[in-house]
Design a protein around this motif. Structure first.
Motif, short mmCIF file in Angstrom:
data_model
loop_
_atom_site.label_atom_id
_atom_site.label_comp_id
_atom_site.label_asym_id
_atom_site.label_seq_id
_atom_site.Cartn_x
_atom_site.Cartn_y
_atom_site.Cartn_z
N PRO A 182 -15.94 -29.67 18.37
CA PRO A 182 -14.55 -29.50 18.81
C PRO A 182 -14.09 -28.04 18.83
O PRO A 182 -13.28 -27.66 19.66
N ARG A 190 -14.90 -26.33 22.27
CA ARG A 190 -14.59 -27.11 23.48
C ARG A 190 -14.30 -26.21 24.67
O ARG A 190 -14.45 -26.62 25.81
N ALA A 214 -20.48 -33.55 26.61
CA ALA A 214 -19.17 -33.99 26.14
C ALA A 214 -18.81 -33.22 24.88
O ALA A 214 -19.66 -32.62 24.23
N ILE A 267 -17.55 -33.54 21.12
CA ILE A 267 -17.60 -34.54 20.06
C ILE A 267 -16.17 -34.89 19.63
O ILE A 267 -15.33 -34.01 19.46
N ASN A 268 -15.93 -36.18 19.45
CA ASN A 268 -14.64 -36.65 18.96
C ASN A 268 -14.30 -35.93 17.66
O ASN A 268 -15.11 -35.88 16.74
N SER A 269 -13.10 -35.35 17.59
CA SER A 269 -12.70 -34.54 16.43
C SER A 269 -12.76 -35.31 15.11
O SER A 269 -13.18 -34.76 14.09
N VAL A 270 -12.32 -36.56 15.12
CA VAL A 270 -12.33 -37.35 13.88
C VAL A 270 -13.76 -37.63 13.45
O VAL A 270 -14.11 -37.47 12.28
N ASP A 271 -14.62 -38.03 14.40
CA ASP A 271 -16.02 -38.30 14.06
C ASP A 271 -16.71 -37.04 13.56
O ASP A 271 -17.51 -37.09 12.62
N TYR A 272 -16.37 -35.91 14.16
CA TYR A 272 -16.95 -34.63 13.74
C TYR A 272 -16.47 -34.28 12.33
O TYR A 272 -17.27 -33.97 11.45
N LYS A 294 -21.56 -42.58 14.89
CA LYS A 294 -20.63 -42.56 16.03
C LYS A 294 -21.00 -41.47 17.02
O LYS A 294 -20.94 -41.66 18.24
N VAL A 295 -21.38 -40.31 16.51
CA VAL A 295 -21.74 -39.20 17.40
C VAL A 295 -23.05 -39.51 18.12
O VAL A 295 -23.20 -39.22 19.31
N GLN A 344 -22.21 -41.78 20.89
CA GLN A 344 -21.59 -41.01 21.98
C GLN A 344 -22.68 -40.38 22.85
O GLN A 344 -22.63 -40.45 24.08
#
Length: 101
Positions: free
Chosen positions: A56, A59, A77, A79-84, A91-92, A95
């Motif tokens: 993130p 980005r 893509a 990476i989703n901030s929460v998952d990171y 989850k990553v 993705q």
């Protein structure tokens, strides 16, 4: 064997995430090479990967990297901030796998 590259500012914050992703891949019975690099090194590895995930905090590289990767057919893509932040390797990994479908 799929090759997943993660990119962050210095390549260090993603190394723990790589370890968790490798564990998740092993649990799923997937063969994957997962590694992290600093943003300065990312361009050196573009011919060896199947997917690129940006941390993130980098980005802002997305547009420039898309220009380089789209002609090669390599998905990318952020990476989703929460998952990171929570280091959710499973989850990553999911993705990354979804991007390669």
């Amino acid at each position: 064997m799929k090759t997943i590259m993660l990119v962050c500012s210095a390549g260090m914050s993603t190394s723990l995430l790589v370890t968790k992703m490798e564990k998740a891949a092993e649990e799923k019975g997937l063969e994957a090479k997962i590694f992290a690099v600093a943003e300065a090194e990312a361009a050196n590895h573009l011919d060896e990967i199947d997917v690129l995930l940006l941390g993130p905090q980098v980005r802002f590289l997305e547009g420039n990297m898309k220009k380089k990767l789209e002609p090669k057919g390599i998905p990318l893509a952020v990476i989703n901030s929460v998952d990171y932040g929570m280091m959710k390797g499973d989850k990553v990994l999911d993705q990354a796998l979804d991007l390669m479908k």
